[in-house]
Design a protein around this motif. Structure first.
Motif, PDB file in Angstrom:
ATOM      1  N   LYS A 178     -11.479   4.879   3.712  1.00  0.00           N
ATOM      2  CA  LYS A 178     -11.860   3.793   2.820  1.00  0.00           C
ATOM      3  C   LYS A 178     -11.497   2.466   3.483  1.00  0.00           C
ATOM      4  CE  LYS A 178     -12.275   3.043  -2.107  1.00  0.00           C
ATOM      5  NZ  LYS A 178     -11.898   3.558  -3.449  1.00  0.00           N
ATOM      6  N   SER A 193      -4.745   0.182  -3.898  1.00  0.00           N
ATOM      7  CA  SER A 193      -5.576   0.510  -2.743  1.00  0.00           C
ATOM      8  C   SER A 193      -5.305  -0.536  -1.662  1.00  0.00           C
ATOM      9  CB  SER A 193      -7.054   0.498  -3.118  1.00  0.00           C
ATOM     10  OG  SER A 193      -7.498  -0.835  -3.359  1.00  0.00           O
ATOM     11  N   GLN A 204      -8.299   8.753   2.179  1.00  0.00           N
ATOM     12  CA  GLN A 204      -8.168   9.206   0.807  1.00  0.00           C
ATOM     13  C   GLN A 204      -7.722  10.670   0.765  1.00  0.00           C
ATOM     14  OE1 GLN A 204      -8.431   5.908   0.104  1.00  0.00           O
ATOM     15  NE2 GLN A 204      -9.159   6.641  -1.875  1.00  0.00           N
ATOM     16  N   LYS A 244       0.822  -1.208   0.000  1.00  0.00           N
ATOM     17  CA  LYS A 244       0.000   0.000   0.000  1.00  0.00           C
ATOM     18  C   LYS A 244       0.858   1.261   0.000  1.00  0.00           C
ATOM     19  CE  LYS A 244      -3.050   3.095   0.198  1.00  0.00           C
ATOM     20  NZ  LYS A 244      -3.496   3.589  -1.116  1.00  0.00           N
TER      21      LYS A 244
END
Length: 582
Positions: free
Chosen positions: A568, A508, A562, A502
């Motif tokens: 998220k 993501s 984000q 990540k």
């Protein structure tokens, strides 16, 4: 306000460890029975990700009612005690990272179990002077450490709670009385006889099996009025209701009544237990600051070592999940796991060289041992100046654990890993919950060739763990991410690989969680069965890897902030975890 979105996975895990305590590399992990493709959810205000839908709902409801992340953690753990009894519960222990967004302080709350005051280095030594077989040690009272999770939750709640303590148990009490449906995962774990001691003692046998001796079927409405009663006492009187009085007597009676393998736990051990607030360990990584938990868990140091070794040794940014990437990852893992075995244990009892192990010059020298064209074989621990001569620890650590993350409307956050050790723990029940077998995380032998093992049994000591709750911050000290996983000693590998992916690529967090696992704990290289990792077998074998293809079932849960500030979620597709947010 957005309507909450429920993200669900169904996964079933089984575990087939070897019968011999010492053969750590051959202890097989939990096996999967299916995966479900996950989609991340976005939350502008608050978010919860846990291992079971009912636990997620309980934590999210607390947030909706104005509670903090510390409040939600209590509700989640109470519900997990009921609906995911094989993995965690109030009869076990936990590590929690708590981010106080108001003061910009990161706290590390240690709720790890402790060895009884009367325990010593001979706890797991037979009358013949030999270490016990692991299976013989883990079932019954001998392996039960003083549970710490409730004391830890109460300690964090007193500092950061906004809701009343008693209100946080309402969902778990109600569901204990009305019942919940046995999930596919719980049914499969019962059917697999994952823990051979589960039918040994009457309380657990009568709770988890039908009168005919069959595992409870999927969909069975399971109630637990005894747990409801215990939680009512705890809700009314605080953690003292657990560590003193009637409930503590039930715990000690369960430990002593296991006459085939009695334990040393006394009511004085419960009464004297203290959760500890420790200093989180944080180090720079690329443009971030990555923070983990210090000893007695090895997870923080070893995870930080792996990702820094990879950064220092990477000649260029490698294609994620390429042969070169996994070669880099496995070699860095070998080096870090070697240091783990030699140096890491409870720092209240052993001098742990944390700063030396994380020193960039030291890691730079270690990184030079990494060759992207050839497997290095078994790595030796690094030589540190002014260190006592120590022997390596080979204690097994099995993967029945749970991880959850929370962020509340004020930006406060929790990353917490909780465990009772082996699936269904010691298989002893008291007050409607299972008791841990965490003392088997100690080394069964105190020394080798005259050299002491850091992780040996000592009175009041906390066994070394691999639990790795992680938080990540940007250069402005703003929280960016939280994550962690179950998985025994493989936790470190699961967390380190996904953290690196990540923070080092445009993946993501959910995409990272979806990638196949490749694990090396300084032994064989394990490839996740039924995934594209199997395609790595030939090229990795060609450069010297000793390989095993097997199920590698993590339970990663996390979130990432984000660019627009929204959170998220990321949920491991290998389990039955869920996310809720708004």
């Amino acid at each position: 306000m957005r309507r909450p979105i429920l993200s669900v996975i169904l996964g079933t895990l089984t575990l087939l460890p070897t019968l011999l305590f010492a053969v750590n590399e051959d202890l097989a992990p939990e096996s999967a029975t299916g995966t479900l493709q996950q989609k991340s959810i976005e939350a502008q205000h608050q978010l919860v990700v846990t291992a079971h839908p009912l636990a997620t709902q309980a934590g999210y409801r607390v947030l909706q009612q104005g509670g903090s992340a510390a409040d939600a953690a209590v509700a989640i753990q109470a519900m997990l005690t009921l609906v995911e009894p094989q993995s965690s519960g109030i009869g076990g222990g936990a590590f929690m990272l708590y981010w106080d967004n108001t003061s910009k302080q990161l706290k590390a709350f240690d709720g790890r179990e402790t060895a009884p005051a009367s325990a010593d280095e001979n706890l797991f030594i037979t009358n013949e002077g030999k270490p016990m077989r692991w299976w013989d040690a883990m079932v019954g009272g001998r392996s039960v450490g003083t549970p710490g999770v409730l004391a830890m939750l109460e300690k964090s709640h007193k500092q950061y709670g906004k809701s009343s303590w008693s209100s946080l148990f309402e969902d778990a009490i109600e569901t204990s009385e009305s019942g919940f449906q046995v999930s596919p995962r719980l049914h499969q774990l019962l059917s697999s006889k994952i823990n051979p001691g589960l039918g040994k003692y009457p309380q657990a046998r009568n709770y988890f099996f039908t009168p005919e001796g069959e595992p409870l079927p999927e969909g069975h409405q399971l109630t637990n009025p005894e747990l409801a009663k215990s939680l009512r006492h705890i809700a009314k009187s605080g953690a003292a209701a657990f560590y003193q009085g009637e409930l503590s007597k039930k715990i000690i009676d369960a430990v002593k009544q296991a006459t085939d393998n009695p334990g040393k736990l006394q009511q004085s051990d419960l009464k004297n237990y203290q959760a500890i607030e420790r200093q989180a360990i944080c180090r720079p990584f690329r443009e971030y600051r990555v923070c983990g938990f210090p000893p007695p868990t090895s997870g923080g140091i070893t995870t930080l070592q792996i990702i820094k070794l990879m950064e220092l040794a990477e000649p260029k940014q490698l294609q994620p999940t390429s042969i070169e990437f996994y070669q880099l990852f496995t070699q860095a893992s070998r080096l870090a796991y070697a240091d783990r075995a030699r140096y890491l244990a409870d720092s209240d009892f052993v001098d742990v060289p944390m700063d030396q192990l994380l020193n960039e010059n030291y890691l730079r020298q270690r990184s030079k041992l990494i060759n992207l064209s050839k497997d290095m074989g078994k790595a030796s621990p690094g030589e540190l100046p002014d260190r006592l001569s120590r022997a390596d620890d080979r204690s097994p650590e099995l993967p029945s654990t749970s991880h959850f993350v929370i962020v509340d409307r004020w930006g406060n956050a929790v990353s917490m890993t909780s465990s009772i050790e082996m699936a269904f723990g010691s298989t002893l029940m008291a007050g409607g919950f299972l008791l841990n077998n965490q003392l088997t995380d100690f080394s069964f032998i105190a020394e080798q060739e005259g050299k002491p093992v850091a992780n040996r049994v000592q009175p009041g000591k906390r066994p070394r763990s691999s639990m790795s709750p992680i938080m990540v911050f940007d250069r402005n000290n703003q929280l960016v991410a939280a994550l962690g996983s179950p998985g025994g000693s493989r936790i470190i590998s699961y967390v380190a690989k996904n953290l690196y992916l990540k923070l080092s690529s445009d993946m993501s967090l959910q995409q990272a969680f979806n990638t196949p696992h490749v694990v090396n704990r300084n032994g064989v290289t394990e490839l996740e069965a039924g995934t594209t990792a199997e395609q790595l077998a030939q090229p990795l074998s060609a450069i010297g890897h000793d390989l095993k293809i097997r199920d590698l079932n993590s339970g990663l849960h996390g979130f990432f902030r984000q660019a627009d500030g929204a959170w998220k979620s990321a949920v491991d597709p290998r389990r039955e975890g869920t996310a809720l947010g708004d």
